[in-house]
Scaffold this active site. Structure first.
Site, short mmCIF file in Angstrom:
data_model
loop_
_atom_site.label_atom_id
_atom_site.label_comp_id
_atom_site.label_asym_id
_atom_site.label_seq_id
_atom_site.Cartn_x
_atom_site.Cartn_y
_atom_site.Cartn_z
N SER A 1 -10.78 -0.75 2.92
CA SER A 1 -10.06 -0.90 4.19
C SER A 1 -9.64 0.48 4.67
O SER A 1 -8.99 1.23 3.94
CB SER A 1 -8.79 -1.72 3.99
OG SER A 1 -9.11 -3.02 3.56
N ARG B 1 0.83 -1.23 0.00
CA ARG B 1 0.00 0.00 0.00
C ARG B 1 0.86 1.27 0.00
O ARG B 1 0.53 2.26 0.64
CB ARG B 1 -0.93 0.04 1.22
CG ARG B 1 -1.99 -1.04 1.25
CD ARG B 1 -3.02 -0.85 0.13
NE ARG B 1 -4.15 -1.74 0.29
CZ ARG B 1 -4.20 -3.00 -0.14
NH1 ARG B 1 -3.16 -3.53 -0.78
NH2 ARG B 1 -5.27 -3.74 0.05
N GLU C 1 -5.39 4.21 5.87
CA GLU C 1 -5.09 4.02 4.44
C GLU C 1 -5.52 5.23 3.61
O GLU C 1 -4.78 5.68 2.74
CB GLU C 1 -5.77 2.74 3.96
CG GLU C 1 -5.01 2.09 2.83
CD GLU C 1 -5.74 0.91 2.21
OE1 GLU C 1 -5.55 -0.20 2.72
OE2 GLU C 1 -6.45 1.09 1.21
N1 EPU Z 1 -10.65 -10.67 9.98
C1 EPU Z 1 -11.34 -10.75 11.16
N2 EPU Z 1 -12.34 -9.85 11.39
C2 EPU Z 1 -12.66 -8.89 10.50
C3 EPU Z 1 -11.96 -8.81 9.29
C4 EPU Z 1 -10.94 -9.72 9.06
O1 EPU Z 1 -11.09 -11.60 12.01
O2 EPU Z 1 -13.60 -8.14 10.79
C5 EPU Z 1 -9.63 -11.67 9.72
C6 EPU Z 1 -10.13 -12.67 8.66
O3 EPU Z 1 -10.82 -13.70 9.24
C7 EPU Z 1 -8.88 -13.13 8.01
C8 EPU Z 1 -7.97 -11.92 8.10
O4 EPU Z 1 -8.51 -11.08 9.10
O5 EPU Z 1 -8.30 -14.18 8.72
C9 EPU Z 1 -7.84 -11.20 6.77
O6 EPU Z 1 -9.12 -10.73 6.37
P1 EPU Z 1 -9.50 -10.46 4.84
O7 EPU Z 1 -9.15 -11.63 4.02
O8 EPU Z 1 -10.91 -9.98 4.81
O9 EPU Z 1 -8.50 -9.35 4.37
P2 EPU Z 1 -7.98 -8.03 5.08
O10 EPU Z 1 -6.59 -8.26 5.57
O11 EPU Z 1 -8.97 -7.57 6.08
C10 EPU Z 1 -6.85 -7.12 2.90
C11 EPU Z 1 -6.85 -5.85 2.11
C12 EPU Z 1 -8.12 -5.74 1.27
C13 EPU Z 1 -8.15 -6.94 0.33
C14 EPU Z 1 -8.14 -8.22 1.17
C15 EPU Z 1 -8.07 -9.47 0.35
C16 EPU Z 1 -5.56 -4.25 3.38
C17 EPU Z 1 -5.57 -3.02 4.22
N3 EPU Z 1 -6.75 -4.70 2.98
O12 EPU Z 1 -7.94 -7.03 3.83
O13 EPU Z 1 -8.01 -4.55 0.48
O14 EPU Z 1 -9.31 -6.91 -0.47
O15 EPU Z 1 -6.97 -8.22 2.03
O16 EPU Z 1 -6.81 -9.63 -0.19
O17 EPU Z 1 -4.50 -4.77 3.07
C18 EPU Z 1 -8.54 -2.23 0.54
O18 EPU Z 1 -7.34 -2.01 0.64
O19 EPU Z 1 -9.39 -1.31 0.52
C19 EPU Z 1 -9.02 -3.61 0.54
C20 EPU Z 1 -10.31 -3.93 0.57
#
Ligand code: EPU
Length: 339
Positions: A239, A166, A335
């Protein structure tokens, strides 16, 4: 054509949080000539220039005393094609997802995992957009940007962009570079990235064992639509926090204290923690204060239920940051760009 500058324009339709603020002046840039005119206008009227794309990575906390220039330039063209490796160029104002779909329609692979990301092509390299195991840097060829300090055009290769999670040179030097057009290297053969669990799982559920790039795109659109709110329905900027990178010793300590902690070891020895997990465990998931809230399905996403101001959303974000730091000794970084 002369640039059409309007005074006192609401930015509500131009930021996906749907926050109501006014721009002192507003114009749309269809091409490089419009951009030159906007720069001249900004100098002549001693008004700063704020360039926006899809407005999906913005938190507007106050009226904007600037000329807000929305990039709406269009154009997608193939620059070279050796039958396997294709370099494709898109103008900054193209919508990102529409661009992804057009590459898939042309039989090209590389962008399927980045389906349904809001925003524009020009904004994508700014924060090195990424999802489901792929970042734009993985398919990046080069881009053309205008140096606002000198007025000169400059070409950036992959290494010039200093892409990181990012992050990029464009984000590090705010306001300096205006991205005009971006070139990506895609391929005619499918090189799929299916290592992200839910993608594989979704394809398996559909009985698809040999997915095409289009199948992967559809699976990702479905996963995103289930978890992430549609900004047209519920204001948000994706995010709101980055997943924090912490030293391995802190990650290990936290894991002992909170065995369910979600973290991903990085090549450099650091661990990327799932901020969504931290925020959820701290009890914020689904929290709402007036019209500012934390999404009920994805705690990393702040939402505007209708009339939240940018300051109310910022206040909520800061309360979450303080709480997470106190509980986990981890600093969450926002972000979106703040104005
Ligand atoms: N999780 C939780 N609770 C929540 C959300 C997430 O426990 O409320 C846990 C999930 O269970 C999982 C882990 O956190 O084990 C990762 O969650 P998720 O796969 O939803 O991805 P993220 O890390 O929350 C990142 C990116 C997203 C991208 C997804 C998929 C960032 C800041 N965000 O989210 O990007 O779509 O991975 O690759 O890196 C964005 O930047 O706007 C965005 C949506």
């Amino acid at each position: 054509m002369t640039l059409h500058v309007r005074a006192g324009v609401s930015l509500k339709p131009f930021n996906t949080f749907g926050v109501e603020v006014q721009a002192k002046a507003f114009a749309e840039a269809h091409d490089d000539y419009d951009i030159r005119q906007a720069l001249a206008y900004s100098a002549e009227h001693a008004l700063p220039l704020l360039v926006i794309g899809g407005g999906s990575n913005l938190l507007l906390t106050t009226d904007i005393q600037a000329l807000v220039l929305r990039m709406v330039s269009r154009g997608i063209r193939i620059i070279s094609d050796d039958g396997e490796r294709v370099i494709i160029e898109a103008e900054a104002g193209e919508g990102w997802h529409a661009f992804v779909l057009s590459t898939l329609e042309q039989g090209l692979s590389g962008l399927e995992n980045l389906s349904l990301i809001p925003g524009t092509v020009g904004a994508a390299p700014m924060q090195n957009i990424g999802a489901y195991g792929v970042e734009i840097k993985d398919v990046f060829h080069s881009l053309t940007a205008l140096d606002r300090q000198t007025g000169e055009l400059r070409e950036f290769t992959l290494s010039d962009c200093a892409f990181a999670y990012r992050d990029s040179v464009f984000k590090q030097q705010p306001g300096r570079w205006l991205i005009l057009r971006v070139r990506l290297v895609l391929s005619r053969a499918a090189h799929l990235h299916l290592e992200y669990g839910p993608v594989r799982q979704r394809l398996d559920e559909q009985g698809i064992s040999q997915p095409t790039p289009k199948d992967v795109s559809l699976a990702i659109c479905a996963i995103r639509s289930e978890k992430l709110p549609d900004p047209a329905v519920l204001g948000n900027a994706g995010s709101f926090f980055k997943n924090p990178l912490v030293v391995a010793s802190l990650a290990a300590e936290l894991k002992r204290e909170h065995p369910g902690l979600v973290g991903y070891p990085q090549a450099d020895g650091q661990v990327k923690l799932a901020a969504g997990w931290l925020i959820e465990q701290a009890g914020w998931k689904g929290y709402r204060d007036a019209d500012a809230g934390v999404h009920r399905l994805q705690s990393l996403v702040l939402v505007n239920y209708g009339t939240a101001t940018g300051l109310q959303l910022l206040d909520l974000a800061q309360r979450i940051q303080i709480d997470i730091e106190q509980r986990y000794r981890v600093k969450l970084e926002m972000e979106p760009n703040l104005y």
